[in-house]
Design an enzyme around this catalytic site. Structure first.
Site, PDB file in Angstrom:
ATOM      1  N   VAL A  24      31.731  45.125  59.696  1.00  0.00           N
ATOM      2  CA  VAL A  24      32.563  45.166  60.907  1.00  0.00           C
ATOM      3  C   VAL A  24      31.799  45.848  62.035  1.00  0.00           C
ATOM      4  CG1 VAL A  24      34.695  46.047  61.926  1.00  0.00           C
ATOM      5  CG2 VAL A  24      34.697  45.180  59.578  1.00  0.00           C
ATOM      6  N   HIS A  32      54.605  38.430  18.313  1.00  0.00           N
ATOM      7  CA  HIS A  32      54.448  37.108  18.913  1.00  0.00           C
ATOM      8  C   HIS A  32      55.824  36.585  19.335  1.00  0.00           C
ATOM      9  CE1 HIS A  32      53.032  33.017  19.574  1.00  0.00           C
ATOM     10  NE2 HIS A  32      54.107  32.600  18.915  1.00  0.00           N
TER      11      HIS A  32
END
Length: 452
Positions: free
Chosen positions: A233, A435
């Site tokens: 910048v 699961h």
């Protein structure tokens, strides 16, 4: 007033240290110049994660049609966001105050300065000098602002000032692609803002694993966040429409319009004029030994002001516990070198231990196991992607992991536990994981590494 310990700074490291000192039977005082909870609670972790939780809700609403839910549109309400952030911060701050009082920590409101290794002055409405046998410095840091012309213009914010105002923005440019920058980019993008990130380094999240950074950059671009890396910048200017940010990339000057700019280029330690005596320092930070003691006997330092430390609240807390134990002459079993690092993007990022780059630099042969979350049932159900990567050495001991997936900030603790307890991949795989769950992908990554 005479104390065994005086802690300067009431952030996560300071107040945790003070509480543990009293639990060891040490008479303890805590000096805080502003609000209890420090940057993390008041201007950092907590309000930021509140915004990101809201961003996650909006992102899930956007997915609603995928699950057959119609007309579920959500619109961000910045007044409501400000109130929720304020309510959460206020509740937690009061909780810290109650916890300190319950543990009989004396609280002094004012700016603490070290007079000598055995005395601390408290400057404020009720100035007082405290004498003590031990001093713990936990003053934290402040946003770093690089010398960019125009950085003081209205509409240019640091993370502190942006969180205090929480401005609405149509076009936000973020200077800095580290943790602070990417988290604000994720939040504001979900609120409907056109977000751009300008980062000087070649990639986002410079300290993190390269694969994680690349994956995040790809996700951001898919979400419409503009990412400019390798870009420096040059200046910020006021225009009729708002603000203009000029930056140089590949030898070419480019411009971005904005109505708000966030400077997120890191933080610096607030150590100036804190000690009146000579002390070993590096880059404005205190050098400490394994007990968090500085080169001045009886003076300890913890958190963001410690050289070489990771600037994270949980790192400061661990150091605070270690300092309290050392002062009390007790052993400390915390592994201060093993600090999980998390980024609360959507999905989250988490990392612990070795990365592939670090292993290569240190000539450590490793095995890498990886699971793509598209093959994980729970992630597929929720339409969430990412991956989990686990690293082991040649003997099978788990040495590190990098995750970008849902609940990464929770899952990383299982890896931390494995590394701290020196578990092998085979020992890690003895655990039966539920699961469907995101967690079972940890087992899959470990199996993948084991087969290498």
């Amino acid at each position: 007033m005479k104390y065994d310990v005086v802690v300067i700074g009431g952030g996560p490291g300071g107040y945790v240290c003070a509480i543990h000192c009293t639990r060891y039977g040490l008479k303890t005082a805590l000096v805080e110049k502003a609000e209890l909870g420090g940057t993390c609670l008041n201007r950092g972790c907590i309000p930021t994660k509140t915004l990101l939780y809201a961003a996650g809700l909006l992102e899930n609403i956007d997915k609603a049609a995928l699950f057959g839910i119609r007309n579920a549109g959500g619109t961000p309400d910045f007044a409501g966001l400000r109130k929720r952030c304020s309510d959460v911060v206020s509740t937690l701050r009061k909780g810290v105050g109650r916890l300190l009082k319950q543990n009989k920590v004396d609280i002094y409101q004012g700016k603490g300065r070290v007079v000598s290794p055995t005395a601390v002055s408290v400057e404020g409405e009720n100035p007082v000098e405290l004498t003590t046998s031990h001093i713990v410095l936990a003053v934290g840091g402040a946003p770093s602002i690089p010398p960019i012309p125009g950085s003081s213009l209205p509409g240019v914010y640091t993370s502190d000032s942006l969180l205090s105002e929480l401005p609405e923005s149509k076009k936000l440019v973020i200077i800095g692609g580290g943790v602070i920058g990417v988290e604000f980019a994720e939040a504001y993008r979900a609120f409907g803002t056109d977000v751009s990130i300008v980062e000087m380094m070649p990639r986002l999240l410079p300290p993190f694993d390269t694969d994680l950074a690349r994956h995040l950059a790809a996700l951001f671009r898919k979400k419409g966040i503009h990412v400019f890396t390798g870009a420096g910048v040059k200046k910020i200017e006021k225009t009729e429409e708002g603000l203009s940010i000029s930056f140089e990339k590949g030898g070419k000057e480019e411009f971005l319009p904005a109505d708000a700019v966030l400077i997120a280029t890191g933080r610096h330690p607030e150590t100036k004029d804190l000690l009146p005596m000579e002390v070993d320092m590096e880059r404005g930070c205190f050098k400490v030994d394994s007990h968090m003691e500085t080169s001045v006997k009886g003076v300890y330092a913890i958190g963001d002001i410690v050289y070489g430390t990771v600037q994270l609240a949980h790192s400061a807390e661990a150091q605070g516990k270690a300092a309290a134990a050392a002062i009390a002459g007790k052993p400390c079993s915390i592994e201060l070198d093993l600090v999980p690092q998390c980024v609360y993007t959507l999905p989250e990022i988490a990392s612990i231990g070795l990365t592939e780059e670090a292993a290569k630099q240190r000539d450590i042969p490793i095995k890498t196991g990886r699971v793509v979350m598209g093959s994980n049932a729970k992630s597929l159900i929720a339409d969430e992607g990412g991956y989990i990567k686990i690293l082991s050495d040649e003997s099978g001991y788990i040495r590190g992991a990098q995750l970008i997936c849902a609940d990464a900030y929770n899952l990383i603790s299982e890896i931390s536990l494995a590394i701290v307890n020196h578990l092998t991949l085979k020992e890690f795989l003895k655990v039966i994981r539920p699961h469907p769950s995101v967690e079972e992908a940890l087992g899959g990554a470990a199996e993948s590494a084991l087969l290498r």
